[in-house]
Enzyme design. Structure first.
Site, short mmCIF file in Angstrom:
data_model
loop_
_atom_site.label_atom_id
_atom_site.label_comp_id
_atom_site.label_asym_id
_atom_site.label_seq_id
_atom_site.Cartn_x
_atom_site.Cartn_y
_atom_site.Cartn_z
N CYS A 1 -23.16 -2.81 -20.54
CA CYS A 1 -23.87 -3.86 -19.83
C CYS A 1 -22.89 -5.00 -19.56
O CYS A 1 -22.27 -5.46 -20.51
CB CYS A 1 -25.03 -4.38 -20.66
N PRO A 2 -22.65 -5.45 -18.40
CA PRO A 2 -23.42 -5.14 -17.20
C PRO A 2 -23.05 -3.84 -16.51
O PRO A 2 -23.69 -3.47 -15.54
CB PRO A 2 -23.10 -6.33 -16.28
#
Lengths: 377, 76
Positions: B14-15
């Site tokens: 993430c991201p």
């Protein structure tokens, strides 16, 4: 050993307090010294802004005096750094003072930049500053139906916000009895509903159940305010009556001005958190260029690892551990349900179905945050 | 003069590698190449899908020791 922490947000504060406890003896004996320089005398609990947007928290509930959060041995000044002279091991502040150090930690954070997309600042609402959150609340109060479009820029702080704001708004309109007059359009920059695939899959089912329309591979290009349309880099467009933005973010201007990193992100080693090319400079939280979540949780776990390492460097001459990429994110799934995602560099997240217990824990964490900032949790 | 930059998104969830590339492309100049390193097999599909939709160019995709290397050129 002089340790200088630049930035009084979540990362800097946890680091300072955790380090002060680990170095209690050294601080008492004058063998170590911790100084924090911050741009503000106030510390804000930023995730609380999501509740301000829908009238469930007042802004004054989100602030504490920064000095009251810090261990007494920490020297604290509201005096933001303007010049970094890393080769000379000193910084110069707004007041004109020069602070020298043996170790520097830079944790200056990031800022939302709605003005970086043409038309976005003037035609959208967001929940990234107190002013913006209050404006969003006022606009929501006056909204009596129409199309609500959620648009997401990259990079952005708090990767869960696009989902959370959608869920929270859904329940806000439901409570007002006008949900049947509201059409939700959720857009996202990549080919699924969230960057974390398991979270995206979970959101897909939730959104289908709630009747939320979605479009992926949608990156904001410009907003046509006169015609209430947002255009994407991919060549598509979406109409809106209310545009809810997750604006692109940048690091702080001082980082870029001093040539420490493009767009305010400092190149950082993912395990040691050292600034690349420097042995006595470290970076925390949003300020790094690491491809992991820009979130308070990231800053929190980085700060814990770095505090342990800096204390070990002072006591033993060597760091003792790597930061493993740990992140823990709550995901509010409405006004009374929540879930979470926990992951690190090696272990992907596996979010469970939302429930009330996790929501209540999130409510409790909104207060426990202050214990967390003090380095107690 | 065009540049080549590496986005090391190995081991990150993430991201995510594609989000990193999108952010990188915004900062790049036309003609620049960006090489994304990813341990997520999905990146080998996700990245070309986005690049083709936006109209940039995938220069090449390869895999070595569990790491996908996707090179993209900014064309507009």
């Amino acid at each position: 050993m002089k340790i200088l922490i630049v930035g009084g947000g979540m990362g800097g504060t946890i680091l300072a307090n955790n380090l002060a406890r680990r170095l209690k003896h050294e601080l008492k004996m004058g063998k170590a010294h911790i100084t924090m320089l911050s741009a503000s005398e106030q510390h804000m609990y930023q995730p609380g802004l999501l509740y301000v947007c829908v009238g469930r928290m007042a802004p004054d509930e989100l602030y504490r005096e920064q000095a009251t959060l810090l261990e007494p041995e920490i020297e604290f000044h509201v005096d933001p750094v303007e010049e970094f002279h890393l080769p000379k091991n000193h910084v110069k502040t707004k007041s004109g003072k020069v602070y020298d150090y043996d170790i520097i930690v830079i944790a200056t954070g990031s800022r939302a930049m709605p003005e970086s997309i043409p038309g976005l600042a003037e035609n959208s609402v967001n929940c990234y500053t107190e002013t913006a959150a209050l404006d969003m609340w006022r606009q929501l109060k006056g909204f009596n139906g129409g199309t609500v479009t959620i648009a997401v820029g990259v990079p952005h702080k708090c990767p869960m916000i696009p989902l959370e704001v959608t869920f929270v708004l859904h329940d806000y309109f439901k409570d007002r009895g006008i949900l049947d007059k509201v059409k939700f359009q959720y857009t996202y920059p990549i080919g699924r509903l969230h960057s974390l695939a398991p979270v995206g899959e979970w959101a897909q089912g939730e959104f289908e159940r709630m009747g939320i329309h979605t479009e992926t591979l949608f990156n904001m290009k410009e907003v046509d305010g006169a015609n209430h349309v947002i255009h994407s880099e991919e060549g598509t467009q979406k109409p809106f009556d209310l545009l809810v933005a997750v604006p692109p973010h940048k690091g702080m201007e001082v980082i870029e001005k001093n040539g420490l990193g493009q767009n305010g992100w400092i190149p950082t080693d993912r395990h040691s958190l050292k600034m690349e090319g420097h042995d006595n400079a470290y970076v925390l939280g949003d300020t790094t260029n690491l491809p992991i979540s820009k979130a308070g949780s990231t800053a929190h776990f980085e700060a814990e690892a770095l505090a342990e390492n800096l204390a070990a460097v002072i006591k033993l001459g060597e760091p003792v551990r790597d930061y493993d990429g740990k992140v823990f994110c709550f995901i509010e799934a409405g006004k009374d349900r929540a879930t979470y995602a926990m992951f690190n560099y090696n272990q992907p997240p596996a979010p469970k179905a939302p429930n009330k217990a996790v929501h209540w824990f999130k409510m409790a964490y909104n207060q426990l945050y202050w214990a967390s900032a003090r380095g107690l949790l | 003069m065009s540049e080549k930059r590496t986005i090391d998104a190995r081991g990150t969830f993430c991201p995510g590698p594609l989000m990193e590339l999108i952010a990188g492309i915004k900062q790049a100049e036309i003609g620049d190449e960006l090489e994304v390193l990813s341990t997520d097999e999905g990146s080998a599909n996700d990245i070309p899908e986005w690049v083709n939709k936006v109209g940039h160019e995938v220069v090449g995709t390869s895999e070595a020791a569990g790491v996908w290397h996707v090179v993209v050129r900014k064309t507009k």
